[in-house]
Enzyme design. Structure first.
Site, short mmCIF file in Angstrom:
data_model
loop_
_atom_site.label_atom_id
_atom_site.label_comp_id
_atom_site.label_asym_id
_atom_site.label_seq_id
_atom_site.Cartn_x
_atom_site.Cartn_y
_atom_site.Cartn_z
N GLU A 288 0.85 -1.20 -0.04
CA GLU A 288 -0.14 -0.08 0.14
C GLU A 288 0.93 1.33 -0.13
OE1 GLU A 288 -2.78 1.07 -0.38
OE2 GLU A 288 -4.39 0.15 0.41
N ASP A 289 0.46 2.34 -0.59
CA ASP A 289 1.19 3.60 -0.61
C ASP A 289 0.86 4.43 0.76
OD1 ASP A 289 -1.67 4.13 -0.76
OD2 ASP A 289 -1.61 5.34 -2.46
N ASP B 197 -4.62 4.83 5.88
CA ASP B 197 -5.26 5.87 6.96
C ASP B 197 -6.37 5.31 7.83
OD1 ASP B 197 -6.46 8.03 7.47
OD2 ASP B 197 -7.01 8.76 5.52
N LYS C 108 -0.82 6.22 9.05
CA LYS C 108 -1.29 7.09 10.29
C LYS C 108 -2.01 6.46 11.28
CE LYS C 108 -2.77 10.24 6.34
NZ LYS C 108 -3.70 10.99 5.71
N PHE D 104 -3.04 15.26 5.42
CA PHE D 104 -2.99 14.96 4.14
C PHE D 104 -1.74 15.22 3.42
CE2 PHE D 104 -4.13 15.20 -0.37
CZ PHE D 104 -4.89 14.04 -0.53
N ASP E 105 -1.51 11.41 -4.62
CA ASP E 105 -2.10 12.36 -5.35
C ASP E 105 -3.00 13.09 -4.86
OD1 ASP E 105 -4.08 10.34 -5.46
OD2 ASP E 105 -4.77 11.75 -7.13
N ARG F 32 1.68 12.87 -7.64
CA ARG F 32 2.25 11.84 -7.67
C ARG F 32 3.78 11.52 -7.88
NH1 ARG F 32 -2.04 8.11 -6.91
NH2 ARG F 32 -3.83 8.50 -8.16
#
Ligand code: 5GP
Length: 190
Positions: A102-103, A106, A134, A155, A162, A168
């Site tokens: 995963e990037d 959250d 996070k 964020f 992005d 990105r």
């Protein structure tokens, strides 16, 4: 400090590229040690994880495979919590050791959904490796085994992440500049 504007929002440097790179080095070393002889299947979650997947894979030293899936989950700067289906998982998962890439994790809605779908296909094991995590936003009990960097509940963009399609390609990680901070910095310039 570098500042960039993406659509209607301003972002400033948060994590330098070198720090991110060192953190990915650590994850790659941990994964390589843990999966020695297991020929893991990495499953990158598009679009955002393309960068992390590529950076991680070039550092992983063991035999492995990679594939990519797509979920529609997120718009703008707040998680909707809504996740649609998983697209593109054509590999045989049964009996495989799977590492989901995963990037960013959250709230954890996306990862929960992916884990549920993967579990139906009877893998030997599934773990998660994420570039960013996070902890203050996370609401699930699925363990996040490999984390390159923990960040506060803000964020961020860059390195695959992005803001409505833009950002990105930014090197390192940038965080959003809140309106209050912008006013203060404008006043200090005046
Ligand atoms: P979750 O389901 O864990 O709440 O959110 C996961 C997805 O939301 C990520 O894969 C990513 O697409 C998006 N997301 C969550 N936080 C951020 C953030 O700070 N920046 C960006 N660009 N996307 C985020």
């Amino acid at each position: 400090m570098t500042r960039v504007r993406l659509h209607d929002k301003d972002f400033e440097t948060f994590i330098p590229e070198a720090d991110l790179s060192a953190a990915i080095d650590r994850v790659a070393a941990d994964v390589s040690a843990a999966y020695q002889g297991k020929q893991p299947l990495f499953v990158g979650v598009l679009n955002g994880a393309f960068f992390f997947a590529s950076e991680l894979l070039k550092r992983v030293t063991i035999e492995c495979e990679i594939t990519f899936v797509k979920v529609a989950s997120y718009h703008g700067t707040r998680s909707t919590g809504k996740v649609s289906q998983l697209i593109g998982l054509n590999e045989r998962i049964e009996g495989r050791h799977v590492v989901v890439l995963e990037d960013i994790v959250d709230t954890g809605h996306t990862i929960r959904h992916i884990m549920d779908i993967l579990a139906e296909r009877r893998p030997a094991s599934v773990t998660i490796a994420t570039m960013l995590y996070k902890p203050d936003a996370y609401k699930q009990d699925v363990p996040i085994t490999y984390v390159a960097l923990e960040i506060p509940n803000e964020f961020v963009v860059g390195s695959g992440l992005d803001h409505d399609g833009l950002g990105r390609n930014l090197r390192g990680i940038y965080k959003i500049v809140e309106k209050k901070a912008l006013v203060e910095s404008d006043q200090s310039i005046a």
